[in-house]
Structures are given as structure tokens and as C-alpha cells.
Design an enzyme around this catalytic site. Structure first.
Site, PDB file in Angstrom:
ATOM      1  N   LYS A 180     -16.389   3.317  13.516  1.00 42.75           N
ATOM      2  CA  LYS A 180     -17.611   2.575  13.823  1.00 42.75           C
ATOM      3  C   LYS A 180     -18.226   3.002  15.157  1.00 42.75           C
ATOM      4  O   LYS A 180     -19.344   3.479  15.181  1.00 42.75           O
ATOM      5  CB  LYS A 180     -17.337   1.081  13.785  1.00 42.75           C
ATOM      6  CG  LYS A 180     -17.208   0.602  12.327  1.00 42.75           C
ATOM      7  CD  LYS A 180     -16.346  -0.599  12.155  1.00 42.75           C
ATOM      8  CE  LYS A 180     -16.096  -0.836  10.664  1.00 42.75           C
ATOM      9  NZ  LYS A 180     -14.985  -1.737  10.432  1.00 42.75           N
ATOM     10  N   TRP A 187     -11.331 -10.365   8.600  1.00 42.42           N
ATOM     11  CA  TRP A 187     -10.433  -9.426   9.305  1.00 42.42           C
ATOM     12  C   TRP A 187      -9.261 -10.185   9.903  1.00 42.42           C
ATOM     13  O   TRP A 187      -8.107  -9.777   9.773  1.00 42.42           O
ATOM     14  CB  TRP A 187     -11.176  -8.669  10.404  1.00 42.42           C
ATOM     15  CG  TRP A 187     -12.373  -7.953   9.901  1.00 42.42           C
ATOM     16  CD1 TRP A 187     -13.675  -8.238  10.171  1.00 42.42           C
ATOM     17  CD2 TRP A 187     -12.400  -6.836   9.003  1.00 42.42           C
ATOM     18  NE1 TRP A 187     -14.501  -7.367   9.507  1.00 42.42           N
ATOM     19  CE2 TRP A 187     -13.745  -6.502   8.785  1.00 42.42           C
ATOM     20  CE3 TRP A 187     -11.400  -6.095   8.365  1.00 42.42           C
ATOM     21  CZ2 TRP A 187     -14.126  -5.447   7.959  1.00 42.42           C
ATOM     22  CZ3 TRP A 187     -11.783  -5.044   7.532  1.00 42.42           C
ATOM     23  CH2 TRP A 187     -13.129  -4.735   7.335  1.00 42.42           C
ATOM     24  N   ASP A 193      -8.381  -6.868  17.937  1.00 39.11           N
ATOM     25  CA  ASP A 193      -8.955  -5.908  17.000  1.00 39.11           C
ATOM     26  C   ASP A 193     -10.381  -5.646  17.465  1.00 39.11           C
ATOM     27  O   ASP A 193     -11.241  -6.511  17.355  1.00 39.11           O
ATOM     28  CB  ASP A 193      -8.939  -6.504  15.586  1.00 39.11           C
ATOM     29  CG  ASP A 193      -9.623  -5.596  14.558  1.00 39.11           C
ATOM     30  OD1 ASP A 193     -10.104  -4.510  14.926  1.00 39.11           O
ATOM     31  OD2 ASP A 193      -9.666  -6.002  13.370  1.00 39.11           O
TER      32      ASP A 193
HETATM   33  C1  LIG Z   1     -13.872  -2.031   9.843  1.00 39.63           C
HETATM   34  C2  LIG Z   1     -12.942  -3.008  10.444  1.00 39.63           C
HETATM   35  C3  LIG Z   1     -11.555  -2.987  10.198  1.00 39.63           C
HETATM   36  C4  LIG Z   1     -10.943  -2.160   9.100  1.00 39.63           C
HETATM   37  O1  LIG Z   1     -10.709  -0.942   9.325  1.00 39.63           O
HETATM   38  P1  LIG Z   1     -10.022  -0.020   8.196  1.00 39.63           P
HETATM   39  O2  LIG Z   1      -9.961   1.236   8.970  1.00 39.63           O
HETATM   40  O3  LIG Z   1     -10.931   0.008   7.016  1.00 39.63           O
HETATM   41  O4  LIG Z   1      -8.704  -0.606   7.881  1.00 39.63           O
HETATM   42  C5  LIG Z   1     -10.747  -3.876  10.847  1.00 39.63           C
HETATM   43  N1  LIG Z   1     -11.262  -4.781  11.686  1.00 39.63           N
HETATM   44  C6  LIG Z   1     -12.585  -4.864  11.920  1.00 39.63           C
HETATM   45  C7  LIG Z   1     -13.098  -5.886  12.871  1.00 39.63           C
HETATM   46  C8  LIG Z   1     -13.466  -3.983  11.311  1.00 39.63           C
HETATM   47  O5  LIG Z   1     -14.775  -4.066  11.541  1.00 39.63           O
END
Ligand SMILES: *Cc1c(COP(=O)(O)O)cnc(C)c1O
Length: 358
Positions: free
Chosen positions: A191, A100, A167
Site C-alpha cells: 500500500k 483486520w 498493524d
Molecule cells: C491490506 C491490509 C492487510 C492485509 O495484508 P495482506 O498482505 O493481504 O495479508 C492487513 N492489515 C491492513 C490494515 C490492511 O490494510
């Protein structure tokens, strides 16, 4: 028989939320269903306002922050952050804790210089690098608070003078945190904060220094701040699902409740990983995530294959355990909505698997 949902994302949502949402879709008591109303209607305006104010309340944000619900998921923020915060004569620093962070850093390179100031790549991202001194002129420092793939999590948030960007896509609202230490936080909602389709952004107005109108309208945070996340048509159902999730978080006892709940689950799974002769954890103990437990077979295991364990689990309604391809093995994602009973069911299954094949 109960289903135990360990998917990494999109992932488990509390049953009470599914019930409320499905009633809201079907019901035309308020004349129209929640998903067939204009985003300019008073009713949707209230949904957006309550969702934004619940984020503010749960994160205990100070007045300099704005809360936005945007689209494009986590990955859009990989470029929207540098588009708004990085100039060509500046450097943005990233702590590289896995794919990521790497993708985010790559996107930043379209707008200025992006450098990894620390990395755990040489050991397949099994730890969180600590104490990375950030140069004074940094545009920002970017961290991924929880690495969903490798099962690592920052337990201490770095102190820096530069704006700290995070993030939090896979661990937003899993624990109390001093959100006011950040300049910008983003999280895709699929999530821990609802269903796929929206992204929560908390941003300090004082770090937005680029002149309004100097970047494309849709990616300019100022556009969405000015219009309170109603500039374009927002993903109305995803925002509604986030609202229900945020209400449920608050009504269940807030972040201090969830950290206890999440630690009870992660303590149980890690204790079994450490005890069981067939499994070994990927992340260093001190950096283990309370959201995603990543583990593999020990090198001694050769009479069974990974898919055998996945199938053994599926036969007991334990779903979503297959690990990400960059680590292999298994991943148990234990977001807020996952009950402790599901982790207990997985622990029992790991013990039975050891009795049969260990
Ligand atoms: C799932 C996730 C993302 C990606 O998200 P998308 O909506 O698929 O772009 C980004 N960063 C982390 C840490 C994630 O777990």
C-alpha cells in the site's frame, strides 16, 4: 490522459520508481539484472541493508529495535505476532476497529487468550474507540492504526504499559509518528511502502521473551534478526521496490512532507463529501483516515446506482473507487504516491455527477 489510481492495494507507485525499477530489471550493466542475482551476493546484501536502515531512519527508531523484511503479508503477522509474544497463560488485548483487527484476534486465539478490549462493531466500525484501560498482565495491546475498509485512523496512539503492537499496513510512513512508543510494528508493503510480496517488521528486541528455538524456525523473529533478514530467500524484487520507495520518501522531504501532502488531499475530498448533497462519509469526522476516504450515497439518492457513479468516474480515468463489500459505496484510497491533482479530478467529477443526477 492521466489515470487517477484510487485502488486500496496493491496501489499507486510513483512513476519515477516504476521507471527506475524497469531499467533495473532490463539492465545488465552490472552484469546481471537486479532480479537475477543471488540473495547472498554483495549487491543484494547492500539492497537489503539500505532498505533496513532507511526504515530505521524514517521511523527514527532507537537502538533496541530491529528492522526485518519478511514474507506472508499482513496476515502472516496476525499469527506470527502471537506465536512470538503470547503464552497460553496470558491474554492479548485487541482494539476491534474492523475486520483486520478481528482476523488478527482470531489468529491470536490459537496461541493464548485474545480479547477485544474495545470495539466499534455496533456502529459498523465508524469510529476509533478511545481510552481502553489495559490490564497489567497483558501480553500486548494490538491496534490497527488505519482501517483500510472503514476509513478510520488512530490520530492519538494509546499509552499503555504493555507492549503496543500495530498493524500499519495501510498507513505506514503517511505521517510523522513516535515509533519508539511501539513494541512491534508491521506493514505489508503493497500500500504505502512498495509492491506486494514483503512485510516490514520493526520489533523491540527486549519484548522477545520466548526462548530461542522454542517456536518453529521460520516464524521466530530471532531467526531473522540473527540473519538480518537473509535466513531464507527473501522476496528480492519486493524488497528492491521497497528500497526505491523508501529512497523516494526521503528524497521528497520525508514524513513531515507527506503528512502535509496527505492532509491536503484528504481535506479536499472530505470537504466535497460534506458539501455534496448526494454523498455522506462513513467514519466520524474526528476519526477520519487521511489514507482511505469511505463514503456512500445519502439515503435520499435512489435514481442512480453505485455502479453508475463508479462508471461515471471510470469514464474520466478515475479508477478503483468501488467500496469494500462490508460498507458498500465508495472508497478513495490516497496513499503517499497519489498526487493532489487526482483528488481534484475526483472532486470535480463528484460535482458534475451532482449537477447531472442530484
Ligand atoms: C491490506 C491490509 C492487510 C492485509 O495484508 P495482506 O498482505 O493481504 O495479508 C492487513 N492489515 C491492513 C490494515 C490492511 O490494510
Amino acid at each position: 490522459m492521466a489515470i487517477h489510481n484510487f485502488y486500496a492495494g496493491p496501489s499507486i507507485i510513483d512513476a519515477s520508481i516504476l521507471e527506475t525499477a524497469s531499467n533495473a530489471i532490463r539492465s545488465r550493466e552490472d552484469l546481471l539484472s537486479v532480479i537475477e542475482i543471488s540473495h547472498r551476493s554483495v549487491r543484494f546484501g547492500e539492497i537489503m541493508e539500505e532498505a533496513r536502515s532507511l526504515v530505521r531512519e524514517l521511523a527514527q527508531l532507537d537502538d533496541d529495535f530491529e528492522v526485518l523484511f519478511l514474507q506472508g503479508g499482513g496476515r502472516q503477522q496476525f499469527f506470527q505476532v502471537p506465536f512470538n509474544l503470547l503464552n497460553f497463560n496470558q491474554v492479548a488485548y485487541y482494539i476491534n476497529t474492523g475486520s483486520w483487527a478481528k482476523q488478527a484476534m482470531h489468529e491470536a486465539s490459537f496461541f493464548g487468550k485474545a480479547e477485544a478490549i474495545a470495539s466499534s462493531e455496533s456502529t459498523n466500525f465508524n469510529f476509533i474507540p478511545k481510552s481502553a484501560p489495559v490490564p497489567e498482565n497483558a501480553a500486548y495491546l494490538h491496534i490497527t492504526t488505519n482501517n483500510t475498509i472503514y476509513g478510520t485512523q488512530f490520530h492519538d496512539i494509546p499509552s499503555v504499559d504493555a507492549p503496543l503492537v500495530a498493524d500499519m499496513s495501510s498507513d505506514i510512513f503517511c505521517r510523522p509518528l513516535d515509533y519508539n512508543r511501539f513494541g512491534l510494528v508491521y506493514a505489508a508493503t503493497q500500500k504505502n511502502a512498495g509492491t506486494a510480496g514483503a512485510t516490514i517488521v520493526m520489533v523491540r528486541k527486549s519484548i522477545l521473551k520466548k526462548a530461542p528455538g522454542s517456536i518453529p524456525t521460520m516464524v521466530d523473529y530471532q531467526t531473522h534478526i540473527k540473519k538480518q533478514s537473509l535466513y531464507n530467500t527473501p522476496p528480492t524484487f519486493a524488497v528492491y521496490m521497497s528500497l526505491l520507495t523508501l529512497r523516494w520518501l526521503k528524497a521528497s522531504g520525508g514524513l513531515s512532507h507527506f503528512v502535509q501532502h496527505n492532509e491536503a488531499k484528504s481535506n479536499a475530498i472530505y470537504a466535497e463529501i460534506d458539501r455534496n448533497s448526494m454523498f455522506v462519509g462513513h467514519a466520524l469526522k474526528e476519526d477520519r483516515s487521511i489514507m482511505n476516504a469511505v463514503f456512500t450515497f445519502t439515503p435520499e439518492v435512489n435514481q442512480v446506482r453505485e455502479n453508475d457513479f463508479v462508471a461515471f468516474c471510470e469514464a474520466r480515468n478515475i479508477i478503483g473507487l468501488k467500496g469494500h463489500s462490508s460498507v458498500g459505496g465508495f472508497r478513495a484510497s490516497m496513499y503517499n504516491a497519489l498526487p493532489l491533482e487526482s483528488v481534484n479530478a475526483l472532486v470535480d467529477t463528484m460535482q458534475d455527477f451532482e449537477k447531472q443526477f442530484g
